[in-house]
Design an enzyme around this catalytic site. Structure first.
Site, PDB file in Angstrom:
ATOM      1  N   LYS A 133      12.739 -13.864 -11.316  1.00 20.10           N
ATOM      2  CA  LYS A 133      11.213 -13.868 -11.191  1.00 20.10           C
ATOM      3  C   LYS A 133      10.998 -15.301 -10.602  1.00 20.10           C
ATOM      4  CE  LYS A 133       6.789 -12.580 -13.038  1.00 20.10           C
ATOM      5  NZ  LYS A 133       6.172 -12.016 -13.951  1.00 20.10           N
ATOM      6  N   GLY A 168       5.684  -3.626  -4.801  1.00 12.77           N
ATOM      7  CA  GLY A 168       7.061  -3.776  -4.759  1.00 12.77           C
ATOM      8  C   GLY A 168       7.421  -5.197  -5.446  1.00 12.77           C
ATOM      9  N   ASP A 226       2.000  -0.588 -11.920  1.00 18.96           N
ATOM     10  CA  ASP A 226       3.077  -0.955 -11.581  1.00 18.96           C
ATOM     11  C   ASP A 226       3.763  -1.992 -12.558  1.00 18.96           C
ATOM     12  OD1 ASP A 226       0.687  -2.223 -10.733  1.00 18.96           O
ATOM     13  OD2 ASP A 226       1.706  -3.782 -10.324  1.00 18.96           O
ATOM     14  N   ASP A 235       5.891  -7.960 -17.299  1.00 15.15           N
ATOM     15  CA  ASP A 235       5.049  -8.443 -16.591  1.00 15.15           C
ATOM     16  C   ASP A 235       4.105  -9.389 -17.199  1.00 15.15           C
ATOM     17  OD1 ASP A 235       6.332  -7.715 -14.407  1.00 15.15           O
ATOM     18  OD2 ASP A 235       4.407  -7.056 -13.185  1.00 15.15           O
ATOM     19  N   ARG A 274       9.426   1.044 -13.052  1.00 12.99           N
ATOM     20  CA  ARG A 274       8.052   1.072 -13.443  1.00 12.99           C
ATOM     21  C   ARG A 274       7.698   2.490 -13.121  1.00 12.99           C
ATOM     22  NH1 ARG A 274       6.582  -4.545 -12.745  1.00 12.99           N
ATOM     23  NH2 ARG A 274       8.485  -5.472 -12.615  1.00 12.99           N
ATOM     24  N   ARG A 307       8.301 -10.948  -5.638  1.00 12.93           N
ATOM     25  CA  ARG A 307       8.761 -12.197  -6.136  1.00 12.93           C
ATOM     26  C   ARG A 307      10.179 -11.960  -7.328  1.00 12.93           C
ATOM     27  NH1 ARG A 307       4.499 -15.459  -9.887  1.00 12.93           N
ATOM     28  NH2 ARG A 307       3.544 -13.464 -10.578  1.00 12.93           N
ATOM     29  N   ASP A 315       3.938 -16.020  -1.688  1.00 16.92           N
ATOM     30  CA  ASP A 315       4.774 -16.957  -1.516  1.00 16.92           C
ATOM     31  C   ASP A 315       6.233 -16.643  -2.221  1.00 16.92           C
ATOM     32  OD1 ASP A 315       4.302 -17.602  -4.087  1.00 16.92           O
ATOM     33  OD2 ASP A 315       3.724 -19.416  -3.645  1.00 16.92           O
ATOM     34  N   GLY A 316       6.413 -15.585  -2.945  1.00 14.23           N
ATOM     35  CA  GLY A 316       7.469 -15.243  -3.573  1.00 14.23           C
ATOM     36  C   GLY A 316       8.042 -16.256  -4.867  1.00 14.23           C
TER      37      GLY A 316
HETATM   38  P1  AMP Z   1       1.179  -8.671 -10.724  1.00 13.88           P
HETATM   39  O1  AMP Z   1      -0.072  -8.627 -10.749  1.00 13.88           O
HETATM   40  O2  AMP Z   1       1.915  -9.923 -11.103  1.00 13.88           O
HETATM   41  O3  AMP Z   1       1.967  -7.489 -11.298  1.00 13.88           O
HETATM   42  O4  AMP Z   1       1.598  -8.491  -9.268  1.00 13.88           O
HETATM   43  C1  AMP Z   1       1.156  -7.487  -8.409  1.00 13.88           C
HETATM   44  C2  AMP Z   1       2.003  -7.367  -7.168  1.00 13.88           C
HETATM   45  O5  AMP Z   1       1.950  -8.586  -6.522  1.00 13.88           O
HETATM   46  C3  AMP Z   1       3.471  -7.056  -7.189  1.00 13.88           C
HETATM   47  O6  AMP Z   1       3.934  -6.500  -6.266  1.00 13.88           O
HETATM   48  C4  AMP Z   1       4.050  -8.778  -7.252  1.00 13.88           C
HETATM   49  O7  AMP Z   1       5.323  -8.691  -6.889  1.00 13.88           O
HETATM   50  C5  AMP Z   1       3.189  -9.290  -6.221  1.00 13.88           C
HETATM   51  N1  AMP Z   1       3.088 -10.713  -6.473  1.00 13.88           N
HETATM   52  C6  AMP Z   1       2.348 -11.377  -7.326  1.00 13.88           C
HETATM   53  N2  AMP Z   1       2.450 -12.628  -7.242  1.00 13.88           N
HETATM   54  C7  AMP Z   1       3.118 -12.896  -6.195  1.00 13.88           C
HETATM   55  C8  AMP Z   1       3.543 -13.676  -5.563  1.00 13.88           C
HETATM   56  N3  AMP Z   1       3.437 -15.388  -5.782  1.00 13.88           N
HETATM   57  N4  AMP Z   1       4.386 -13.963  -4.138  1.00 13.88           N
HETATM   58  C9  AMP Z   1       4.473 -12.551  -3.619  1.00 13.88           C
HETATM   59  N5  AMP Z   1       4.220 -11.541  -4.487  1.00 13.88           N
HETATM   60  C10 AMP Z   1       3.640 -11.658  -5.668  1.00 13.88           C
HETATM   61 MG    MG Z   2       3.653  -6.850 -11.799  1.00 15.51          MG
END
Ligand code: AMP
Ligand code: MG
Length: 509
Positions: free
Chosen positions: A129, A105, A272, A282, A199, A108, A141-142
């Site tokens: 973002k 989901g 995703d 992304d 997505r 962040r 940490d979002g």
């Molecule tokens: P990504 O590899 O960037 O596509 O991230 C995979 C999942 O991790 C997605 O659901 C992102 O929203 C979540 N995510 C990545 N980095 C963070 C973060 N710093 N805080 C919260 N969720 C994260």
């Molecule tokens: Mg992602």
């Protein structure tokens, strides 16, 4: 510091932001609550607008002077909302590195809404973002650090400049708030823009839960708003969902062909991170190739090389297959699903031919047999692989050599390898005699002078971390029109320094 840190963001005036005839609303929020959680961005202290994209602001219906306002800084940094915005984080699931990862989901990313002429029209969605935690943040940490936000901003705009379908970047807002990764860094928020951020994983989410009603609802939403070929069939009919899958497959093929042609490695092609509109989305550990290496792995965390450069077309098909499986309850029939997926393969080959044919300067009005293009491209790539030839620089040099009628002089790129002379003769036989100027013009429009190499991004990051945004701004300018010459910016089109090959980019962002 200010009281907005502890209280929810206050709505501000909507009018100042928008061109006459535009309005804020949120089409995605018209879906039932099972698709998202409404929430507000979490404010940060001392926001500063570091980069704004005036051209995009204008195109999406914002007032061009709004980006320079303090209101824009507050809104695009997550400290305020405008009337008509309806902020939410959406839920999706997905396959990561080949394994089912379950629920993910917007961990962040917060969708603020969209701008369009009226609530029924398809607009441009605005997503922040790094705007704080959501129910999908899991252990995160979002937030997004400055380093990765600079990379996302520059690369999404570089891709747009190249003509590759992509999400866009409207702004980059910083805060001194400390963010903890391997070291302490600072925070930034990129406002990204796309018609939709849906997505493949959104579909997988509802299929995995056997929530077929929601799956159909999402498919209808996407078809009716974005995919006219699919929307031409009745809601509930298997044809509609097969057409949706086929259209996504074709869009994905067109995107992948351009990635391969430009030497772009995405780095994290999880389902995703695959856009239902075939947009590059992304921007994490991506890289434009320096020297050509089909096996290049740009993501330091991808130890198995699942997402190596040359594997991307195959991985995209694997990801589409996951989407097909998710849509199977709506398409109802495996053979029809497979036939829709086939559209990826039938679209990829001509899209690759077009992209590579343009790089070679072939006249699109004269059809060149696909085998003839492959017969010229494949040995060239083999030579480049063997001699570690710089990918983008060579294509540009080839364009110049066609313009100057000096192809044999390119032999030095391959250290005098006799294979080059063989290749040159073969390539020259493919070109129309007496057509050098037109051929070169096509090549200069297909082979960029500037790409966002890792070391260039890194130099912009290091400078910005010390408060100097000049390198960032220079890149922003040249990458917006990367096929043009930018006098005084030759350093941005040079061979990478030796340290570039030791840069390690991982998923940490
Ligand atoms: P990504 O590899 O960037 O596509 O991230 C995979 C999942 O991790 C997605 O659901 C992102 O929203 C979540 N995510 C990545 N980095 C963070 C973060 N710093 N805080 C919260 N969720 C994260
Ligand atoms: Mg992602």
């Amino acid at each position: 510091m200010d009281s907005s840190l502890s209280s929810p963001p206050a709505p501000s005036s909507a009018k100042a932001a928008l061109q006459p005839g535009s309005q804020w609303h949120n089409g995605f929020a018209s879906l039932p609550p099972v698709f998202y959680t409404r929430l507000q961005p979490t404010p940060m202290p001392e926001l500063a607008m570091q980069a704004g994209n005036d051209a995009l602001a204008q195109d999406m219906g914002l007032r061009p002077d709004w980006l320079a306002s303090s209101e824009a800084t507050q809104v695009l940094g997550g400290n305020a909302l405008l009337p008509g915005m309806d902020a939410l984080a959406s839920v999706y699931s997905g396959h990561q590195f080949g394994h089912w990862a379950g629920q993910l989901g917007d961990g962040r990313a917060i969708l603020l809404g969209e701008v369009s002429a009226d609530a029924a029209a398809q607009g441009q969605e605005l997503q922040l973002k790094g705007a704080g935690k959501t129910p999908y943040s899991r252990m995160g940490d979002g937030r997004a650090v400055l380093r990765s936000s600079i990379r996302e901003y520059l690369c999404s705009e570089a891709m747009h400049g190249l003509g590759v379908p992509t999400t866009r970047a409207l702004s980059l807002v910083t805060s001194p708030q400390p963010i903890y990764r391997e070291t302490v860094e600072t925070a930034a928020v990129v406002a990204r823009v796309a018609p939709s951020f849906v997505r493949f994983g959104h579909f997988e989410h509802f299929a995995a839960r056997d929530d077929i009603g929601s799956l159909r609802r999402l498919a209808d939403y996407v078809a009716e708003r974005y995919l006219p070929q699919a929307a031409a069939h009745a809601s509930g009919s298997a044809q509609r969902y097969a057409a949706l899958l086929g259209e996504v497959a074709e869009r994905t093929a067109r995107m992948i062909a351009l990635w391969q042609a430009h030497g772009f490695c995405h780095g994290v092609m999880n389902t995703d991170n695959m856009s239902i509109l075939g947009l590059t989305i992304d921007y994490g550990p991506f890289q434009f190739l320096d020297h050509y290496d089909a096996n290049h792995i740009c993501n330091h965390s991808d130890t198995g090389g699942r997402y190596a450069f040359a594997r991307q077309p195959q991985v995209a098909y694997w990801n589409l297959f996951c989407l097909g499986q998710a849509l199977l309850p709506l398409i109802e029939d495996e053979a029809t699903t497979l036939a829709a997926l086939e559209r990826y393969k039938t679209a990829l080959e001509p899209a690759m031919q077009r992209a590579l044919g343009a790089k070679l300067g072939l006249d699109p009005a004269r059809s060149t047999a696909p085998e003839a293009v492959a017969a010229v491209v494949n040995p060239l790539l083999a030579l480049m692989q063997q001699h570690r030839t710089d990918y983008s620089l060579f294509w540009r040099a080839l364009s110049q050599a066609v313009a100057d009628d000096s192809l044999p002089a390119l032999a030095h790129w391959f250290h005098g390898d006799a294979g080059f002379e063989t290749w040159r003769a073969q390539y020259q036989a493919l070109l129309q005699p007496g057509d050098a100027a037109a051929t070169a013009a096509r090549m200069f429009a297909a082979n960029p002078r500037y790409v966002l190499r890792n070391h260039l991004g890194q130099e912009a990051i290091t400078a910005a971390q010390q408060g100097n945004w000049t390198p960032f701004q220079r890149l922003q300018t040249v990458l917006a029109t990367p096929y043009a010459e930018h006098p005084g910016c030759e350093d941005l089109a040079a061979l990478p320094p030796d340290w570039a090959q030791h840069i390690e980019i991982s998923c940490s962002s």
